[in-house]
Scaffold this motif. Sequence first.
Motif: not given
Length: 314
Positions: A94-96, A126-130
């Motif tokens: 979902v976040i992607s 989830v993505l490892g970044r802000p």
Amino acid sequence: MRETMSDRRTRRPDGGANLYSLPVSYVAVDTETTGLDFDFCDIIEIGAVRVEDGEIADTFDSLVNIGYEVGSFITELTGITDKMLEEAPSPNDVISKFEAFAGDSVLLAHNASFDMNFLYAAYEKVLGRPMKNDYVDTLRVARKALPEMKHHGLADICKALGISNEQEHRAASDAIAAHECYKLMRPMVLERFGDEQGYKRSFHNSGNQRRARDIVATVADIDEDNPLYGMRCVFTGKMTSMTREEVQQTLANVGGIPQDNVRKDTDYLIIGNDGFRESLHNTSSKIKKAQANQLKGLPVQIISEDAFLSLLDE
């Protein structure tokens, strides 16, 4: 950091900014979550609409399988059941997909710091970044467009503007409602302040800011049932919904008592949403005083601007 007359205010060192602007193209977004604390709670639904020149061009809507039960309170509030979440895609999926949908667009949400903090935490996890998207808060716009209203929750604004929100507390419906309210409020704000620069300037205190003790209620009908009635409150940090003087005036208008400094009789210390988490770690003198009072058994509570606004609108 001292506020300037730019169109942005830094929310996190590596995140997006809370804009003092009135865009016509943006992504309106709303989240449903398992609770209020973005450090410990999770997103269970994201709804969004891409708006181009004031009109909806595309939509995004997804539940999120968080892997545990949400509890009866969340189900009663939102209508989202554990069974619905079991069949939903994972947070990673979902976040992607939401990141791809939003791209680098300006985001728009009602009481935006709540949704932005949850999305920021989800991006990191989830993505490892802000999340670096700048954003606009329609709560901030509503307080300028409809200053005569006591409460500026999304439901209150919808009612005042005649907007139908058929699925309140569902993310997609709330995102559309926020967009439709903003579309009506934007020209109201421009008419009131002349142009966008005038709107930006309205959020900055003059050099002759009044002391808290000089601020008195400007309304005749004070709601004695409001949870802030009679509460002595001190504000610290950067407010996102209004200026320091405006937030003190709003408190006084529900029967609260603004204070400049933490004292033995202070009931609440409210920390502005900008940099809330960082403020707790890099404690100011007001926070240190409040914490010392707590150790002495005095009943002062340290809360965020979001929590204050929730109390204000009860």
